[in-house]
Design an enzyme around this catalytic site. Structure first.
Site: not given
Length: 391
Positions: A214, A129, A243
């Site tokens: 990532d 993702f 995040k």
């Protein structure tokens, strides 16, 4: 009639109005133990005093000027990130999705500057993702992410997660980079073993291609190191961050070596809001905490305690749970019951978890969760499992 909010979310019937550390408080006063942390975002918990002070102090001074001018807070955060990582340079974005866009652009521009624009192919993996932008969904490649959004951005090769032979065979003269999450989040909390990350680094070096990590979900102390790849002892060429770096304030970043970033010259990329004073002030406060060795040691201690208790939970409910997986305070429980049913049962016991692929529920608590809260969280999950079994 379409709702005034675009109906793209299956929202739970909960409306939180206040947060305190590891707790969220509903409009009706109910208190929920938060093992979701805004999907690994509120790394220092809700309303952490240092973050509140950083934000309010900055808000009282200056909110926004744009990147037409020098931004001292941005420089300070870039300096902290480069001091504590492999990177030589940083570009600030508003989200992990935007970080993915730049990581892809940076890798392709690198090869164009070297006179090899044909090396635009990026190898990615199933279960990944990388956000919901055009580049992000093209990199993930799953039908769930891409259906109805064609034509997709070309230039991505998708391989099965963990298929080493296929990876070696897939590298060609047009391969420019490999992109991977050291721990897959949405894919079901699937860590890439340290030896495999080392093998990826060796493979990239042998073939002269870039390695992109990532770490949007698994970074910023989540696994007990500042970034998850540090456990393997290797470094990427480019890394996506978001995040936890803002502790709840929307900010992301791309970190890179000088070599990997050499194509990103004046005018090749930009952002109106990226790296604004508010976000960077909060990011600096987050970094001051998560780079403290004592803080990370506590993350690891509490992660071991939580995992131990979860193993007992699974043993007590073999009809509901199957196994625990993950690293640090980025843990997943593979379920035998439907994972969304487990999440719903948790709501009734006032504990919040997050579903993921492979029938997993994610436990991504604030890194500041206390020992007593860990015990209570597992008790509430135990009650949820008992209720499911009875039903």
């Amino acid at each position: 009639m379409i709702p005034t909010l675009l109906p793209t979310y299956a929202r739970a019937p909960l409306s939180f109005v206040k947060g305190e550390g590891t707790w969220l408080i509903e409009a009706d006063g109910r208190r929920f133990l938060d093992l979701a942390a805004g999907i690994a975002v509120t790394a220092l918990g809700h309303a952490h005093p240092a973050l509140v002070k950083a934000l309010t102090d900055q808000a009282g001074a200056l909110w926004h000027t744009s990147n037409l001018y020098q931004i001292p807070q941005q420089q300070a955060l870039a300096d902290k990130l480069t001091e504590h990582t492999f990177a030589d340079t940083v570009f600030f974005t508003n989200s992990g999705t935007e970080a993915c866009e730049l990581a892809v652009k940076m890798a392709r521009k690198y090869w164009t500057e070297k006179g090899q624009p044909e090396k635009s192919e990026i190898i990615a993996f199933t279960g990944s993702f990388h956000g919901r932008s055009s580049a992000g969904i093209a990199a993930a490649g799953s039908e769930k992410m891409t259906k109805g959004f064609g034509p997709l951005l070309p230039g991505f090769t998708h391989l099965e997660f963990g298929d080493h032979e296929a990876l070696t065979a897939a590298i060609s003269e047009t391969t420019g980079a490999i992109i991977i999450e050291p721990v897959q989040g949405e894919g079901g909390i699937r860590p890439v073993p340290d030896q495999c990350l080392k093998g990826l680094r060796d493979l990239c070096d042998e073939n002269g291609i870039l390695l992109i990590f990532d770490e949007v979900q698994c970074g910023v102390g989540r696994t007990g190191k500042l970034f998850a790849h540090e456990w393997s002892g290797i470094t990427p060429d480019i890394m996506m961050v978001a995040k936890g770096i803002g502790g709840g304030f929307p900010i992301g970043a791309v970190l890179a070596t000088e070599e990997a970033a050499n194509g990103m010259t004046l005018g090749t990329h930009g952002s109106t809001y990226g790296g604004n004073p508010l976000g960077c002030a909060v990011g600096c406060a987050v970094m001051d905490h998560v780079t403290d060795p004592d803080f990370l040691a506590e993350v690891n201690r509490k992660a071991g305690l939580l995992r131990q208790k979860l193993e007992g939970l699974i043993a007590a409910h073999p009809d509901v749970f199957e196994e625990v997986r993950g690293s640090g305070l980025m843990l997943g429980i593979k379920c035998k019951a439907t994972n969304t049913d487990v999440v719903q049962a948790g709501y009734k016991e006032r504990v919040l978890t997050v579903p993921a692929a492979d029938n997993v529920i994610r436990l991504l608590p604030p890194l500041t969760i206390e020992e007593a809260e860990i015990a209570e969280a597992v008790e509430r999950l135990d009650a949820a499992a008992t209720a499911l079994t009875a039903a």
